[in-house]
Scaffold this motif. Sequence first.
Motif, PDB file in Angstrom:
ATOM      1  N   MET A   1      10.346  14.822   1.718  1.00 49.77           N
ATOM      2  CA  MET A   1       9.132  14.003   1.786  1.00 49.77           C
ATOM      3  C   MET A   1       8.003  14.703   1.021  1.00 49.77           C
ATOM      4  SD  MET A   1       7.025  12.716   5.153  1.00 49.77           S
ATOM      5  CE  MET A   1       8.492  11.911   5.817  1.00 49.77           C
ATOM      6  N   GLU A   2       7.311  13.936   0.218  1.00 44.80           N
ATOM      7  CA  GLU A   2       6.231  14.481  -0.594  1.00 44.80           C
ATOM      8  C   GLU A   2       5.052  14.885   0.301  1.00 44.80           C
ATOM      9  OE1 GLU A   2       4.806  15.569  -4.386  1.00 44.80           O
ATOM     10  OE2 GLU A   2       6.760  14.790  -3.754  1.00 44.80           O
ATOM     11  N   PRO A   3       4.537  16.123   0.141  1.00 46.38           N
ATOM     12  CA  PRO A   3       3.390  16.560   0.951  1.00 46.38           C
ATOM     13  C   PRO A   3       2.175  15.669   0.723  1.00 46.38           C
ATOM     14  CG  PRO A   3       4.409  18.432  -0.154  1.00 46.38           C
ATOM     15  CD  PRO A   3       5.018  17.201  -0.748  1.00 46.38           C
ATOM     16  N   GLU A   4       1.393  15.485   1.768  1.00 50.04           N
ATOM     17  CA  GLU A   4       0.203  14.656   1.693  1.00 50.04           C
ATOM     18  C   GLU A   4      -1.052  15.515   1.668  1.00 50.04           C
ATOM     19  OE1 GLU A   4       0.290  12.021   4.993  1.00 50.04           O
ATOM     20  OE2 GLU A   4       2.047  10.898   4.284  1.00 50.04           O
ATOM     21  N   ARG A   5      -2.052  15.063   0.935  1.00 59.26           N
ATOM     22  CA  ARG A   5      -3.326  15.775   0.872  1.00 59.26           C
ATOM     23  C   ARG A   5      -4.193  15.426   2.080  1.00 59.26           C
ATOM     24  NH1 ARG A   5      -5.202  15.135  -5.517  1.00 59.26           N
ATOM     25  NH2 ARG A   5      -3.261  15.990  -6.430  1.00 59.26           N
ATOM     26  N   ASP A   6      -4.840  16.422   2.621  1.00 56.11           N
ATOM     27  CA  ASP A   6      -5.781  16.188   3.702  1.00 56.11           C
ATOM     28  C   ASP A   6      -7.094  15.696   3.108  1.00 56.11           C
ATOM     29  OD1 ASP A   6      -8.137  17.323   5.525  1.00 56.11           O
ATOM     30  OD2 ASP A   6      -6.378  17.057   6.803  1.00 56.11           O
ATOM     31  N   GLU A   7      -7.546  14.537   3.540  1.00 56.55           N
ATOM     32  CA  GLU A   7      -8.730  13.923   2.934  1.00 56.55           C
ATOM     33  C   GLU A   7     -10.000  14.726   3.205  1.00 56.55           C
ATOM     34  OE1 GLU A   7      -9.027   9.913   4.215  1.00 56.55           O
ATOM     35  OE2 GLU A   7      -7.153   9.267   3.249  1.00 56.55           O
ATOM     36  N   ARG A   8     -10.099  15.327   4.384  1.00 51.57           N
ATOM     37  CA  ARG A   8     -11.327  16.058   4.735  1.00 51.57           C
ATOM     38  C   ARG A   8     -11.429  17.380   3.991  1.00 51.57           C
ATOM     39  NH1 ARG A   8     -11.424  17.639  10.327  1.00 51.57           N
ATOM     40  NH2 ARG A   8     -13.621  18.130   9.970  1.00 51.57           N
ATOM     41  N   PHE A   9     -10.296  18.013   3.780  1.00 48.06           N
ATOM     42  CA  PHE A   9     -10.329  19.342   3.170  1.00 48.06           C
ATOM     43  C   PHE A   9      -9.508  19.364   1.879  1.00 48.06           C
ATOM     44  CE2 PHE A   9     -11.110  20.116   7.709  1.00 48.06           C
ATOM     45  CZ  PHE A   9     -12.339  20.750   7.612  1.00 48.06           C
ATOM     46  N   TRP A  10     -10.017  18.561   0.936  1.00 48.00           N
ATOM     47  CA  TRP A  10      -9.485  18.595  -0.425  1.00 48.00           C
ATOM     48  C   TRP A  10     -10.695  18.624  -1.366  1.00 48.00           C
ATOM     49  CZ3 TRP A  10      -4.588  19.327  -2.072  1.00 48.00           C
ATOM     50  CH2 TRP A  10      -4.358  19.221  -3.447  1.00 48.00           C
ATOM     51  N   PHE A  11     -11.177  19.840  -1.631  1.00 44.38           N
ATOM     52  CA  PHE A  11     -12.386  20.030  -2.434  1.00 44.38           C
ATOM     53  C   PHE A  11     -12.027  20.107  -3.912  1.00 44.38           C
ATOM     54  CE2 PHE A  11     -13.269  22.082   1.722  1.00 44.38           C
ATOM     55  CZ  PHE A  11     -14.321  21.281   2.133  1.00 44.38           C
ATOM     56  N   TYR A  12     -12.774  19.356  -4.727  1.00 43.80           N
ATOM     57  CA  TYR A  12     -12.465  19.312  -6.158  1.00 43.80           C
ATOM     58  C   TYR A  12     -12.618  20.676  -6.811  1.00 43.80           C
ATOM     59  CZ  TYR A  12     -17.419  19.591  -7.383  1.00 43.80           C
ATOM     60  OH  TYR A  12     -18.707  20.013  -7.541  1.00 43.80           O
ATOM     61  N   ASP A  13     -13.489  21.534  -6.250  1.00 46.01           N
ATOM     62  CA  ASP A  13     -13.675  22.865  -6.806  1.00 46.01           C
ATOM     63  C   ASP A  13     -12.937  23.933  -6.010  1.00 46.01           C
ATOM     64  OD1 ASP A  13     -15.228  22.632  -4.544  1.00 46.01           O
ATOM     65  OD2 ASP A  13     -16.932  23.770  -5.362  1.00 46.01           O
ATOM     66  N   GLY A  14     -12.014  23.503  -5.146  1.00 43.43           N
ATOM     67  CA  GLY A  14     -11.225  24.465  -4.377  1.00 43.43           C
ATOM     68  C   GLY A  14     -10.364  25.309  -5.286  1.00 43.43           C
ATOM     69  N   SER A  15     -10.125  26.554  -4.885  1.00 39.15           N
ATOM     70  CA  SER A  15      -9.400  27.496  -5.752  1.00 39.15           C
ATOM     71  C   SER A  15      -8.000  27.815  -5.251  1.00 39.15           C
ATOM     72  CB  SER A  15     -10.197  28.803  -5.870  1.00 39.15           C
ATOM     73  OG  SER A  15     -10.471  29.346  -4.580  1.00 39.15           O
ATOM     74  N   ILE A  16      -7.650  27.322  -4.068  1.00 35.86           N
ATOM     75  CA  ILE A  16      -6.322  27.608  -3.526  1.00 35.86           C
ATOM     76  C   ILE A  16      -5.893  26.433  -2.646  1.00 35.86           C
ATOM     77  CG2 ILE A  16      -7.078  28.756  -1.384  1.00 35.86           C
ATOM     78  CD1 ILE A  16      -4.836  30.835  -1.983  1.00 35.86           C
ATOM     79  N   ILE A  17      -4.592  26.204  -2.603  1.00 37.42           N
ATOM     80  CA  ILE A  17      -4.056  25.123  -1.784  1.00 37.42           C
ATOM     81  C   ILE A  17      -3.184  25.731  -0.686  1.00 37.42           C
ATOM     82  CG2 ILE A  17      -2.498  23.129  -1.732  1.00 37.42           C
ATOM     83  CD1 ILE A  17      -3.452  22.473  -4.566  1.00 37.42           C
TER      84      ILE A  17
END
Length: 307
Positions: A1-17
Motif C-alpha cells: 500500500m502506498e504511504p499517505e502524506r499527513d495533511e497537518r504535518f507536510w511542510f513545503y520547506d520541510g527538510s526530512i520525511i
Amino acid sequence: MEPERDERFWFYDGSIIVQAENTLFRVHQTVLSNSSEIFSTLFSLPQSDSDTQNCIEGCPVVQLQDLAKDISDLLSSLYHPSHFDDFPSDSTLEDILDFISGVLRLSSKYMIHSLRRKCIAVLTRTLPATLEDYDSRTSRGKSTSKHLKSDVVMRAIRLAQETNVTIVLPFAYYCVARLPSRRILEDQPDDMNWQQKTVCLVGRERLRYAEMSLSHSFLLGFQRAPTCTNVLCAMARSPHTEWHLMEASRHPHPLRPYNRWNALNVCNECVANAKKQHLKGRQEVWKCLPAFFEMGTWEDLRTVCDY
C-alpha cells in the motif's frame, strides 16, 4: 500500500520525511534535532546508498517504529507551543490519557525531557503525587478515586509502567484497591496482570488497617484533649458510633478527610485535638502509600521517574 502524506504535518520547506506505519510526515530536521539528542544522532548517521536513493521530493525518508498517531501527537506538541496550555484543566482521566499517551511514550523514548515533564504534570492532575494535591482536588469537589472508571485507571497504570512514570502508581493502585473484589478478579483484555491485582488486594487490607490505626484512629480510640475540662467528653459515645458507620463500608478509604465534626458531640478543644490527630494520621498514610503496594518510598519513585 502506498504511504499517505499527513495533511497537518507536510511542510513545503520541510527538510526530512519521517515515516511511521503507513503515514509520511514532512518536517524540519532542526526542529526534531534541537528537541532530542537521539533524533540529532539519528539524523547525523551516514546514509547508505539505498538510504540515499530513498528520497521524496529531495528529502531523505527516515522510518520510525512508532505509531503514526503518536508521531502526530508529538509533532503537535513540538510545533504548537500552546498545545498543553489549551488542554482543559478539568478534563477526565480518560481524556488526559487520550491527550498525553503518544507524547509521553515518545518523549520518554527519544528523551525529550521538557515534554515528558509536561505530560507528567497533566497526569498528576487526576493521579496526585502529593497529599496537598489530593486535598486540593477534594476541596474543589473533584473525586480522585471513587468515580474513576476501573478500566481507565488500569490503562493509566499500564502507561505509567511502560513509560516509567512511577510517581503516579501509588495513588492509581489505591484506586484499584478500592474497587469491588469482583471487578478486580475479572479478567478483561486490557486489565493489569494478576500479580499486580494481587498486590492491590493485599494493599486493600493494609489500607483497612491504616484507616483504623492511623487516619481515623481518633474515632476508634477517642481521647479527650489535654486542655479539655468537660467531663462529658470522656464518656462521649458519638466518636465510636461514627467509626462503626465508616467501618461498615466495604472499601477502606484512609485518605478520606473526615468532616462530620459536629456529629462527635464533644467540646471545641476535643474537636481541635481530633483534627490534629486526623491530619497527622492521613499524612502518615500518604507517606506509607508506596510501601502498601510494594513500591518502596516516594523518594525512590521520584528518583526513578526523574520528576
